[in-house]
Design a protein around this motif. Structure first.
Motif, PDB file in Angstrom:
ATOM      1  N   LYS A  36       0.726  -1.157   0.025  1.00  0.00           N
ATOM      2  CA  LYS A  36       0.125  -0.025   0.160  1.00  0.00           C
ATOM      3  C   LYS A  36       0.775   1.343   0.133  1.00  0.00           C
ATOM      4  CE  LYS A  36      -3.931   2.277   2.407  1.00  0.00           C
ATOM      5  NZ  LYS A  36      -4.647   1.976   3.695  1.00  0.00           N
ATOM      6  N   ASN A  37       0.549   2.270  -0.653  1.00  0.00           N
ATOM      7  CA  ASN A  37       1.120   3.630  -0.806  1.00  0.00           C
ATOM      8  C   ASN A  37       0.783   4.316   0.482  1.00  0.00           C
ATOM      9  OD1 ASN A  37       2.125   6.225  -1.300  1.00  0.00           O
ATOM     10  ND2 ASN A  37       1.339   6.325  -3.296  1.00  0.00           N
ATOM     11  N   ILE A  38       1.188   4.314   1.281  1.00  0.00           N
ATOM     12  CA  ILE A  38       0.915   5.144   2.492  1.00  0.00           C
ATOM     13  C   ILE A  38       1.590   6.431   2.643  1.00  0.00           C
ATOM     14  CG2 ILE A  38       0.573   3.096   4.020  1.00  0.00           C
ATOM     15  CD1 ILE A  38       3.403   3.509   5.408  1.00  0.00           C
ATOM     16  N   GLY A  39       2.376   7.084   1.438  1.00  0.00           N
ATOM     17  CA  GLY A  39       2.705   8.295   1.574  1.00  0.00           C
ATOM     18  C   GLY A  39       1.577   9.298   0.990  1.00  0.00           C
ATOM     19  N   ASP A  40       1.909  10.572   0.932  1.00  0.00           N
ATOM     20  CA  ASP A  40       0.867  11.531   0.405  1.00  0.00           C
ATOM     21  C   ASP A  40       1.202  11.961  -1.063  1.00  0.00           C
ATOM     22  OD1 ASP A  40       3.257  13.131   0.563  1.00  0.00           O
ATOM     23  OD2 ASP A  40       2.495  14.570   2.399  1.00  0.00           O
ATOM     24  N   GLN A  41       2.169  11.388  -1.441  1.00  0.00           N
ATOM     25  CA  GLN A  41       2.515  11.393  -3.154  1.00  0.00           C
ATOM     26  C   GLN A  41       2.124  10.168  -3.894  1.00  0.00           C
ATOM     27  OE1 GLN A  41       3.362  14.299  -4.339  1.00  0.00           O
ATOM     28  NE2 GLN A  41       2.836  15.045  -2.299  1.00  0.00           N
ATOM     29  N   PRO A  42       1.668  10.361  -5.117  1.00  0.00           N
ATOM     30  CA  PRO A  42       1.594   9.141  -5.857  1.00  0.00           C
ATOM     31  C   PRO A  42       2.913   8.239  -6.486  1.00  0.00           C
ATOM     32  CG  PRO A  42       1.112  11.332  -7.128  1.00  0.00           C
ATOM     33  CD  PRO A  42       1.284  11.554  -6.041  1.00  0.00           C
ATOM     34  N   LEU A  43       2.930   7.281  -6.692  1.00  0.00           N
ATOM     35  CA  LEU A  43       4.005   6.514  -7.070  1.00  0.00           C
ATOM     36  C   LEU A  43       3.893   6.265  -8.674  1.00  0.00           C
ATOM     37  CD1 LEU A  43       4.406   4.038  -4.125  1.00  0.00           C
ATOM     38  CD2 LEU A  43       5.751   6.129  -4.625  1.00  0.00           C
ATOM     39  N   SER A  44       4.516   6.815  -9.525  1.00  0.00           N
ATOM     40  CA  SER A  44       4.013   6.479 -10.771  1.00  0.00           C
ATOM     41  C   SER A  44       4.141   5.157 -11.477  1.00  0.00           C
ATOM     42  CB  SER A  44       5.071   7.473 -11.869  1.00  0.00           C
ATOM     43  OG  SER A  44       6.498   6.979 -11.729  1.00  0.00           O
ATOM     44  N   ALA A  45       5.161   4.217 -10.906  1.00  0.00           N
ATOM     45  CA  ALA A  45       5.114   2.781 -11.040  1.00  0.00           C
ATOM     46  C   ALA A  45       5.652   2.141 -10.028  1.00  0.00           C
ATOM     47  CB  ALA A  45       5.895   2.687 -12.291  1.00  0.00           C
ATOM     48  N   VAL A  46       5.605   0.834  -9.805  1.00  0.00           N
ATOM     49  CA  VAL A  46       5.973   0.046  -8.748  1.00  0.00           C
ATOM     50  C   VAL A  46       6.520  -1.249  -9.357  1.00  0.00           C
ATOM     51  CG1 VAL A  46       5.641  -1.290  -7.002  1.00  0.00           C
ATOM     52  CG2 VAL A  46       4.373   0.695  -7.020  1.00  0.00           C
ATOM     53  N   GLN A  47       8.170  -1.323  -9.371  1.00  0.00           N
ATOM     54  CA  GLN A  47       8.705  -2.549 -10.039  1.00  0.00           C
ATOM     55  C   GLN A  47       8.930  -3.592  -9.085  1.00  0.00           C
ATOM     56  OE1 GLN A  47      12.222  -0.320 -11.489  1.00  0.00           O
ATOM     57  NE2 GLN A  47      11.259   0.475 -13.107  1.00  0.00           N
ATOM     58  N   ILE A  48       8.471  -4.630  -9.250  1.00  0.00           N
ATOM     59  CA  ILE A  48       8.850  -5.888  -8.513  1.00  0.00           C
ATOM     60  C   ILE A  48       9.399  -6.846  -9.097  1.00  0.00           C
ATOM     61  CG2 ILE A  48       7.656  -7.773  -6.889  1.00  0.00           C
ATOM     62  CD1 ILE A  48       5.096  -5.451  -6.692  1.00  0.00           C
ATOM     63  N   THR A  49      10.584  -7.541  -8.514  1.00  0.00           N
ATOM     64  CA  THR A  49      11.302  -8.708  -9.162  1.00  0.00           C
ATOM     65  C   THR A  49      11.438  -9.738  -7.929  1.00  0.00           C
ATOM     66  OG1 THR A  49      12.565  -6.986 -10.241  1.00  0.00           O
ATOM     67  CG2 THR A  49      13.544  -9.136 -10.325  1.00  0.00           C
ATOM     68  N   LEU A  50      10.965 -10.772  -8.519  1.00  0.00           N
ATOM     69  CA  LEU A  50      11.294 -11.924  -7.721  1.00  0.00           C
ATOM     70  C   LEU A  50      12.799 -12.536  -7.828  1.00  0.00           C
ATOM     71  CD1 LEU A  50      10.379 -14.528  -5.901  1.00  0.00           C
ATOM     72  CD2 LEU A  50       9.695 -15.756  -7.872  1.00  0.00           C
ATOM     73  N   VAL A  51      13.575 -12.460  -6.847  1.00  0.00           N
ATOM     74  CA  VAL A  51      15.067 -12.367  -6.836  1.00  0.00           C
ATOM     75  C   VAL A  51      15.389 -13.857  -7.278  1.00  0.00           C
ATOM     76  CG1 VAL A  51      17.402 -12.116  -5.936  1.00  0.00           C
ATOM     77  CG2 VAL A  51      15.521 -10.361  -5.963  1.00  0.00           C
ATOM     78  N   ASP A  52      14.938 -14.753  -6.174  1.00  0.00           N
ATOM     79  CA  ASP A  52      15.461 -16.001  -6.275  1.00  0.00           C
ATOM     80  C   ASP A  52      14.296 -17.046  -7.075  1.00  0.00           C
ATOM     81  OD1 ASP A  52      17.378 -15.752  -4.010  1.00  0.00           O
ATOM     82  OD2 ASP A  52      15.459 -15.167  -3.066  1.00  0.00           O
ATOM     83  N   ASP A  53      15.016 -18.098  -7.688  1.00  0.00           N
ATOM     84  CA  ASP A  53      14.498 -19.318  -8.420  1.00  0.00           C
ATOM     85  C   ASP A  53      14.502 -20.207  -7.755  1.00  0.00           C
ATOM     86  OD1 ASP A  53      13.295 -20.645 -10.357  1.00  0.00           O
ATOM     87  OD2 ASP A  53      14.593 -20.466 -11.825  1.00  0.00           O
ATOM     88  N   LEU A  54      13.546 -20.519  -6.964  1.00  0.00           N
ATOM     89  CA  LEU A  54      13.575 -21.599  -5.839  1.00  0.00           C
ATOM     90  C   LEU A  54      12.461 -22.617  -6.116  1.00  0.00           C
ATOM     91  CD1 LEU A  54      14.055 -19.970  -2.373  1.00  0.00           C
ATOM     92  CD2 LEU A  54      15.723 -21.329  -3.549  1.00  0.00           C
ATOM     93  N   PRO A  55      12.447 -23.733  -6.177  1.00  0.00           N
ATOM     94  CA  PRO A  55      11.263 -24.801  -6.562  1.00  0.00           C
ATOM     95  C   PRO A  55      10.254 -24.680  -5.769  1.00  0.00           C
ATOM     96  CG  PRO A  55      13.641 -25.782  -6.273  1.00  0.00           C
ATOM     97  CD  PRO A  55      13.770 -24.495  -5.803  1.00  0.00           C
TER      98      PRO A  55
END
Length: 110
Positions: A36-55
């Motif tokens: 959740k964006n709990i700030g008072d400014q918009p975030l223009s994009a959120v980038q999410i990367t799953l770093v690990d490749d676990l079975p």
């Protein structure tokens, strides 16, 4: 002006990040969180990367499953808006006991 995000439970209650706790061999556990964006400014994009490749680990943002190592660009978040994140782990029945960690890298653009 503040730019901040936090994990919450689906009902909006503040929560730790997606932690499955103990998952025994042969089990599958799933947790759902909102980023959740709990700030008072918009975030223009959120980038999410799953770093690990676990079975057996799957992470879904909204309706999009993440591919390990590839960045997922989520839509922007206005103050108060959130993204649904589901984190799951299936442990093979013959797995040895131990600790594992899978990391998400999250960046927000302003």
């Amino acid at each position: 002006m503040t730019y901040r995000a936090a994990w919450t439970l689906p009902d909006g209650t503040p929560a730790p990040g997606p932690d499955l706790g103990e998952v025994k061999p042969g089990e599958t556990k799933t947790v759902s969180r909102k980023l959740k964006n709990i700030g008072d400014q918009p975030l223009s994009a959120v980038q999410i990367t799953l770093v690990d490749d676990l079975p057996g680990v799957t992470v879904t943002v909204g309706d999009t499953p993440l591919t390990p190592g590839q960045m997922h660009a989520a839509p922007g978040l206005a103050p108060g808006e959130s993204l649904d994140v589901t984190y799951s782990r299936t442990v093979p029945p013959d797995a040895e006991p131990g600790v594992f960690r899978a990391f998400l890298r999250i960046r927000a653009l302003t």
